[in-house]
Design an enzyme around this catalytic site. Structure first.
Site, PDB file in Angstrom:
ATOM      1  N   ASP A 153      -4.932 -12.746   3.208  1.00  0.00           N
ATOM      2  CA  ASP A 153      -6.542 -12.357   4.097  1.00  0.00           C
ATOM      3  C   ASP A 153      -7.134 -12.900   2.919  1.00  0.00           C
ATOM      4  OD1 ASP A 153      -4.831 -11.084   2.006  1.00  0.00           O
ATOM      5  OD2 ASP A 153      -4.858  -8.480   4.179  1.00  0.00           O
ATOM      6  N   HIS A 175       0.569  -1.369  -0.036  1.00  0.00           N
ATOM      7  CA  HIS A 175      -0.091   0.313   0.212  1.00  0.00           C
ATOM      8  C   HIS A 175       0.781   1.379   0.091  1.00  0.00           C
ATOM      9  CE1 HIS A 175      -3.665  -2.451   0.316  1.00  0.00           C
ATOM     10  NE2 HIS A 175      -3.042  -2.847   1.637  1.00  0.00           N
ATOM     11  N   HIS A 189      -6.056  -7.435  -0.883  1.00  0.00           N
ATOM     12  CA  HIS A 189      -7.021  -6.248  -0.707  1.00  0.00           C
ATOM     13  C   HIS A 189      -5.359  -5.313  -2.394  1.00  0.00           C
ATOM     14  CE1 HIS A 189      -6.738  -6.314   3.657  1.00  0.00           C
ATOM     15  NE2 HIS A 189      -7.434  -5.684   3.319  1.00  0.00           N
ATOM     16  N   ASP A 204      -2.438 -10.717  -2.179  1.00  0.00           N
ATOM     17  CA  ASP A 204      -3.659 -10.049  -1.096  1.00  0.00           C
ATOM     18  C   ASP A 204      -5.006  -9.988  -1.174  1.00  0.00           C
ATOM     19  OD1 ASP A 204      -1.846  -8.920   1.343  1.00  0.00           O
ATOM     20  OD2 ASP A 204      -3.968  -8.139   0.655  1.00  0.00           O
TER      21      ASP A 204
HETATM   22 ZN   LIG Z   1      -4.278  -7.061   2.290  1.00  0.00          ZN
END
Ligand SMILES: [Zn+2]
Length: 296
Positions: free
Chosen positions: A227, A113, A150, A148
Protein backbone atom coordinates in the site's frame (compact mmCIF):
# COMPACT_ATOMS: atom_id res chain seq x y z
CA UNK A 1 13.24 -21.14 -4.71
CA UNK A 2 10.35 -19.02 -3.43
CA UNK A 3 7.56 -21.11 -2.00
CA UNK A 4 4.20 -19.46 -1.45
CA UNK A 5 2.03 -20.56 1.44
CA UNK A 6 -1.59 -20.17 0.47
CA UNK A 7 -5.02 -21.72 0.83
CA UNK A 8 -8.26 -21.03 -1.05
CA UNK A 9 -9.82 -20.97 2.41
CA UNK A 10 -8.38 -17.45 2.75
CA UNK A 11 -10.96 -16.35 0.17
CA UNK A 12 -13.96 -17.76 2.02
CA UNK A 13 -14.83 -14.79 4.21
CA UNK A 14 -15.66 -11.22 3.35
CA UNK A 15 -17.31 -8.05 4.60
CA UNK A 16 -19.07 -6.01 1.94
CA UNK A 17 -17.22 -2.83 0.92
CA UNK A 18 -14.31 -3.61 3.24
CA UNK A 19 -10.97 -2.82 1.52
CA UNK A 20 -9.34 -5.96 2.97
CA UNK A 21 -11.20 -8.12 0.45
CA UNK A 22 -10.68 -11.68 -0.81
CA UNK A 23 -10.20 -10.21 -4.31
CA UNK A 24 -6.88 -8.75 -3.17
CA UNK A 25 -5.35 -12.14 -2.52
CA UNK A 26 -7.28 -13.95 -5.27
CA UNK A 27 -5.96 -11.51 -7.90
CA UNK A 28 -2.45 -11.73 -6.49
CA UNK A 29 -2.42 -15.52 -6.67
CA UNK A 30 -3.99 -15.59 -10.16
CA UNK A 31 -1.34 -13.20 -11.40
CA UNK A 32 1.51 -15.28 -9.98
CA UNK A 33 0.03 -18.48 -11.43
CA UNK A 34 -0.07 -16.87 -14.89
CA UNK A 35 3.45 -15.45 -14.65
CA UNK A 36 5.43 -18.44 -13.52
CA UNK A 37 5.66 -21.98 -12.33
CA UNK A 38 5.59 -21.16 -8.64
CA UNK A 39 5.14 -23.66 -5.87
CA UNK A 40 2.16 -23.21 -3.55
CA UNK A 41 1.94 -25.00 -0.20
CA UNK A 42 -1.15 -25.36 2.01
CA UNK A 43 -0.82 -23.89 5.50
CA UNK A 44 -1.81 -25.61 8.75
CA UNK A 45 -3.74 -23.93 11.52
CA UNK A 46 -1.48 -22.54 14.22
CA UNK A 47 -1.86 -24.02 17.67
CA UNK A 48 -3.60 -21.99 20.33
CA UNK A 49 -0.41 -22.12 22.41
CA UNK A 50 1.43 -20.38 19.55
CA UNK A 51 -0.93 -17.40 19.93
CA UNK A 52 -0.04 -17.13 23.62
CA UNK A 53 3.61 -16.52 22.70
CA UNK A 54 2.38 -13.08 21.55
CA UNK A 55 -1.17 -12.38 22.69
CA UNK A 56 -3.01 -12.24 26.01
CA UNK A 57 -5.56 -14.95 26.84
CA UNK A 58 -8.13 -12.12 26.93
CA UNK A 59 -7.58 -11.18 23.28
CA UNK A 60 -7.51 -14.81 22.14
CA UNK A 61 -10.80 -15.44 23.99
CA UNK A 62 -12.45 -12.35 22.50
CA UNK A 63 -11.55 -13.35 18.94
CA UNK A 64 -12.56 -16.96 19.59
CA UNK A 65 -15.94 -15.93 20.97
CA UNK A 66 -16.35 -13.00 18.56
CA UNK A 67 -16.98 -10.62 21.43
CA UNK A 68 -14.64 -7.80 20.39
CA UNK A 69 -15.53 -4.46 18.90
CA UNK A 70 -13.33 -2.54 16.48
CA UNK A 71 -14.63 -0.46 13.57
CA UNK A 72 -11.92 -1.80 11.22
CA UNK A 73 -12.17 -5.45 12.28
CA UNK A 74 -15.62 -6.84 11.48
CA UNK A 75 -17.10 -9.58 13.66
CA UNK A 76 -17.08 -12.14 10.87
CA UNK A 77 -18.36 -15.64 11.53
CA UNK A 78 -15.44 -18.04 12.18
CA UNK A 79 -12.87 -15.22 12.08
CA UNK A 80 -10.89 -17.09 14.78
CA UNK A 81 -10.42 -19.95 12.31
CA UNK A 82 -9.16 -17.67 9.52
CA UNK A 83 -6.91 -15.71 11.88
CA UNK A 84 -5.37 -19.00 13.11
CA UNK A 85 -4.90 -20.16 9.51
CA UNK A 86 -3.17 -16.89 8.63
CA UNK A 87 -0.85 -17.31 11.66
CA UNK A 88 -0.20 -20.91 10.67
CA UNK A 89 0.64 -19.73 7.17
CA UNK A 90 3.22 -17.28 8.56
CA UNK A 91 4.74 -20.06 10.67
CA UNK A 92 5.03 -22.31 7.63
CA UNK A 93 6.73 -19.53 5.62
CA UNK A 94 9.25 -19.11 8.45
CA UNK A 95 9.93 -22.88 8.49
CA UNK A 96 10.65 -22.79 4.75
CA UNK A 97 13.26 -20.10 5.40
CA UNK A 98 15.00 -22.23 8.05
CA UNK A 99 15.24 -25.05 5.51
CA UNK A 100 17.05 -22.69 3.14
CA UNK A 101 14.23 -21.60 0.84
CA UNK A 102 12.28 -18.36 0.80
CA UNK A 103 8.77 -18.64 2.24
CA UNK A 104 6.07 -16.14 1.36
CA UNK A 105 2.76 -16.34 3.22
CA UNK A 106 -0.19 -15.06 1.18
CA UNK A 107 -2.65 -15.21 4.05
CA UNK A 108 -5.42 -12.98 5.25
CA UNK A 109 -6.34 -11.42 7.63
CA UNK A 110 -3.11 -9.40 7.88
CA UNK A 111 -1.40 -8.93 11.24
CA UNK A 112 1.02 -6.08 11.90
CA UNK A 113 -1.49 -3.79 13.68
CA UNK A 114 -2.48 -6.45 16.24
CA UNK A 115 -0.78 -5.89 19.61
CA UNK A 116 -0.44 -8.09 22.68
CA UNK A 117 -3.95 -7.31 23.86
CA UNK A 118 -5.40 -5.37 20.94
CA UNK A 119 -6.74 -5.95 17.47
CA UNK A 120 -7.12 -3.19 14.90
CA UNK A 121 -6.47 -2.04 11.34
CA UNK A 122 -7.96 -5.22 9.75
CA UNK A 123 -5.65 -7.37 11.97
CA UNK A 124 -6.82 -9.89 14.60
CA UNK A 125 -3.61 -11.74 15.50
CA UNK A 126 -0.08 -10.65 14.62
CA UNK A 127 1.02 -13.31 12.14
CA UNK A 128 4.64 -12.25 11.73
CA UNK A 129 5.05 -11.80 15.50
CA UNK A 130 3.84 -15.35 16.19
CA UNK A 131 6.28 -16.74 13.60
CA UNK A 132 9.18 -14.66 14.96
CA UNK A 133 8.46 -15.61 18.59
CA UNK A 134 8.64 -19.29 17.61
CA UNK A 135 12.01 -18.68 15.93
CA UNK A 136 13.31 -16.87 19.03
CA UNK A 137 12.66 -20.06 21.00
CA UNK A 138 15.24 -21.65 18.68
CA UNK A 139 17.77 -18.87 19.45
CA UNK A 140 17.76 -17.19 16.07
CA UNK A 141 18.63 -13.50 15.73
CA UNK A 142 15.92 -11.85 13.67
CA UNK A 143 15.37 -8.56 11.87
CA UNK A 144 11.81 -7.60 10.97
CA UNK A 145 11.54 -5.25 8.00
CA UNK A 146 8.10 -3.68 7.55
CA UNK A 147 7.53 -2.22 4.08
CA UNK A 148 3.77 -1.93 4.41
CA UNK A 149 2.84 1.74 3.93
CA UNK A 150 1.38 1.85 7.45
CA UNK A 151 3.38 1.64 10.66
CA UNK A 152 3.22 -1.81 12.27
CA UNK A 153 2.28 -0.55 15.71
CA UNK A 154 1.37 -4.02 16.95
CA UNK A 155 4.68 -5.58 15.93
CA UNK A 156 6.56 -2.69 17.50
CA UNK A 157 4.69 -3.04 20.79
CA UNK A 158 5.29 -6.79 20.88
CA UNK A 159 9.05 -6.63 20.26
CA UNK A 160 9.92 -3.35 21.98
CA UNK A 161 12.93 -4.17 24.17
CA UNK A 162 13.09 -7.84 23.12
CA UNK A 163 16.60 -9.25 22.82
CA UNK A 164 17.81 -10.61 19.49
CA UNK A 165 15.16 -8.76 17.46
CA UNK A 166 15.09 -5.42 15.70
CA UNK A 167 12.04 -3.88 14.06
CA UNK A 168 12.57 -1.54 11.08
CA UNK A 169 9.59 0.19 9.45
CA UNK A 170 9.26 2.67 6.60
CA UNK A 171 5.78 4.15 6.49
CA UNK A 172 3.63 7.18 5.81
CA UNK A 173 3.37 9.58 8.71
CA UNK A 174 0.97 11.08 9.56
CA UNK A 175 -1.43 8.26 8.73
CA UNK A 176 -3.23 5.41 10.50
CA UNK A 177 -2.38 4.27 13.22
CA UNK A 178 -0.61 7.50 14.23
CA UNK A 179 2.50 5.80 15.64
CA UNK A 180 5.99 5.37 14.24
CA UNK A 181 7.19 8.95 14.36
CA UNK A 182 10.35 8.23 16.36
CA UNK A 183 12.87 5.45 16.78
CA UNK A 184 13.67 4.03 20.21
CA UNK A 185 15.60 1.05 21.54
CA UNK A 186 15.41 -1.82 19.06
CA UNK A 187 12.61 -0.16 17.02
CA UNK A 188 13.75 1.89 14.05
CA UNK A 189 11.06 4.02 12.44
CA UNK A 190 11.36 5.91 9.18
CA UNK A 191 8.33 8.16 8.73
CA UNK A 192 7.72 9.49 5.22
CA UNK A 193 5.34 12.48 4.79
CA UNK A 194 2.30 11.98 2.54
CA UNK A 195 2.80 12.96 -1.11
CA UNK A 196 6.58 12.52 -0.88
CA UNK A 197 8.16 11.24 -4.09
CA UNK A 198 9.40 7.69 -4.25
CA UNK A 199 13.02 8.84 -3.98
CA UNK A 200 12.32 10.06 -0.45
CA UNK A 201 10.83 6.68 0.52
CA UNK A 202 13.71 4.78 -1.09
CA UNK A 203 16.28 6.88 0.80
CA UNK A 204 14.61 5.93 4.07
CA UNK A 205 14.42 2.31 2.94
CA UNK A 206 18.20 2.34 2.30
CA UNK A 207 18.79 3.67 5.83
CA UNK A 208 16.69 0.85 7.22
CA UNK A 209 18.58 -1.68 5.11
CA UNK A 210 21.90 -0.47 6.53
CA UNK A 211 20.63 -0.92 10.10
CA UNK A 212 19.66 -4.50 9.28
CA UNK A 213 23.00 -5.15 7.58
CA UNK A 214 24.85 -3.94 10.69
CA UNK A 215 22.63 -6.07 12.95
CA UNK A 216 23.58 -9.12 10.85
CA UNK A 217 20.49 -11.27 11.53
CA UNK A 218 20.24 -15.03 11.07
CA UNK A 219 16.79 -14.55 9.56
CA UNK A 220 15.06 -11.63 7.86
CA UNK A 221 11.28 -11.47 8.32
CA UNK A 222 9.47 -9.06 6.02
CA UNK A 223 6.04 -7.57 6.72
CA UNK A 224 5.22 -7.16 3.08
CA UNK A 225 2.42 -4.73 2.28
CA UNK A 226 1.90 -3.11 -1.09
CA UNK A 227 0.00 0.00 0.00
CA UNK A 228 3.00 2.34 -0.39
CA UNK A 229 2.25 2.03 -4.13
CA UNK A 230 1.40 5.29 -5.91
CA UNK A 231 -2.11 4.17 -6.87
CA UNK A 232 -3.12 2.60 -3.59
CA UNK A 233 -6.52 3.87 -2.46
CA UNK A 234 -5.66 4.03 1.27
CA UNK A 235 -2.37 5.97 1.40
CA UNK A 236 -0.54 8.83 -0.32
CA UNK A 237 2.91 7.38 -0.97
CA UNK A 238 4.49 7.11 -4.42
CA UNK A 239 6.29 3.82 -5.00
CA UNK A 240 6.25 2.44 -8.53
CA UNK A 241 6.71 -1.07 -9.91
CA UNK A 242 10.46 -0.66 -10.34
CA UNK A 243 10.85 0.47 -6.72
CA UNK A 244 9.42 -2.87 -5.59
CA UNK A 245 11.91 -4.64 -7.85
CA UNK A 246 14.79 -2.60 -6.37
CA UNK A 247 13.55 -3.29 -2.83
CA UNK A 248 13.43 -6.98 -3.67
CA UNK A 249 17.07 -6.88 -4.78
CA UNK A 250 18.10 -5.24 -1.50
CA UNK A 251 16.03 -7.66 0.56
CA UNK A 252 17.59 -10.61 -1.29
CA UNK A 253 21.08 -9.33 -0.52
CA UNK A 254 20.48 -8.85 3.21
CA UNK A 255 20.27 -12.34 4.55
CA UNK A 256 20.46 -15.98 3.54
CA UNK A 257 17.26 -16.93 5.31
CA UNK A 258 14.25 -14.82 4.39
CA UNK A 259 10.52 -15.10 4.78
CA UNK A 260 7.78 -12.67 3.86
CA UNK A 261 4.25 -12.20 5.15
CA UNK A 262 1.55 -10.41 3.20
CA UNK A 263 0.14 -7.42 5.07
CA UNK A 264 -1.83 -4.68 3.22
CA UNK A 265 -2.10 -3.51 -0.39
CA UNK A 266 -5.50 -2.45 -1.65
CA UNK A 267 -5.14 -1.80 -5.37
CA UNK A 268 -6.61 -5.13 -6.41
CA UNK A 269 -5.62 -4.63 -10.07
CA UNK A 270 -1.94 -3.99 -9.31
CA UNK A 271 -1.13 -6.07 -6.24
CA UNK A 272 -0.17 -9.16 -8.30
CA UNK A 273 2.33 -7.29 -10.43
CA UNK A 274 3.79 -5.48 -7.42
CA UNK A 275 4.38 -8.80 -5.67
CA UNK A 276 5.87 -10.25 -8.85
CA UNK A 277 8.25 -7.26 -9.17
CA UNK A 278 9.40 -7.69 -5.56
CA UNK A 279 10.07 -11.41 -5.81
CA UNK A 280 11.79 -10.92 -9.18
CA UNK A 281 14.24 -8.63 -7.41
CA UNK A 282 14.82 -11.18 -4.64
CA UNK A 283 15.33 -14.12 -7.01
CA UNK A 284 17.55 -12.05 -9.30
CA UNK A 285 19.98 -11.56 -6.41
CA UNK A 286 19.71 -15.11 -5.08
CA UNK A 287 20.46 -16.59 -8.52
CA UNK A 288 23.58 -14.52 -9.03
CA UNK A 289 26.97 -15.11 -7.49
CA UNK A 290 29.48 -12.44 -6.43
CA UNK A 291 30.75 -12.04 -10.01
CA UNK A 292 27.29 -11.36 -11.32
CA UNK A 293 27.02 -14.78 -13.00
CA UNK A 294 23.96 -16.96 -12.90
CA UNK A 295 24.44 -19.88 -10.54
CA UNK A 296 21.42 -22.00 -11.42
ZN1 LIG B 1 -0.99 -1.05 5.33
Amino acid sequence: MIKFVYSEKFLKYKENLHPESPERVANLVNYLQKKGNFEFIEPDLCKEEDLYLVHTPELVKKVKENTFFDPDCPNIQNIFYYACLSCGSAIKASEISIEGGIGFSLGRPPGHHAGKNTLGGFCYFNNIAVAVKKLLLKNFKIAILDIDGHHGNGTEEIFNGEENVIYVSIHQFPAYPGTGRYSFGNCYNFPVPPFSNSKKYMEKFEEGVEIIRNFSPDILAVSCGFDAYIDDPLLDLSLKENDYYLMGKKIGSLCEKIFLILEGGYNIFKIGNLCYCLISGITQVKNTNYNGQKVN
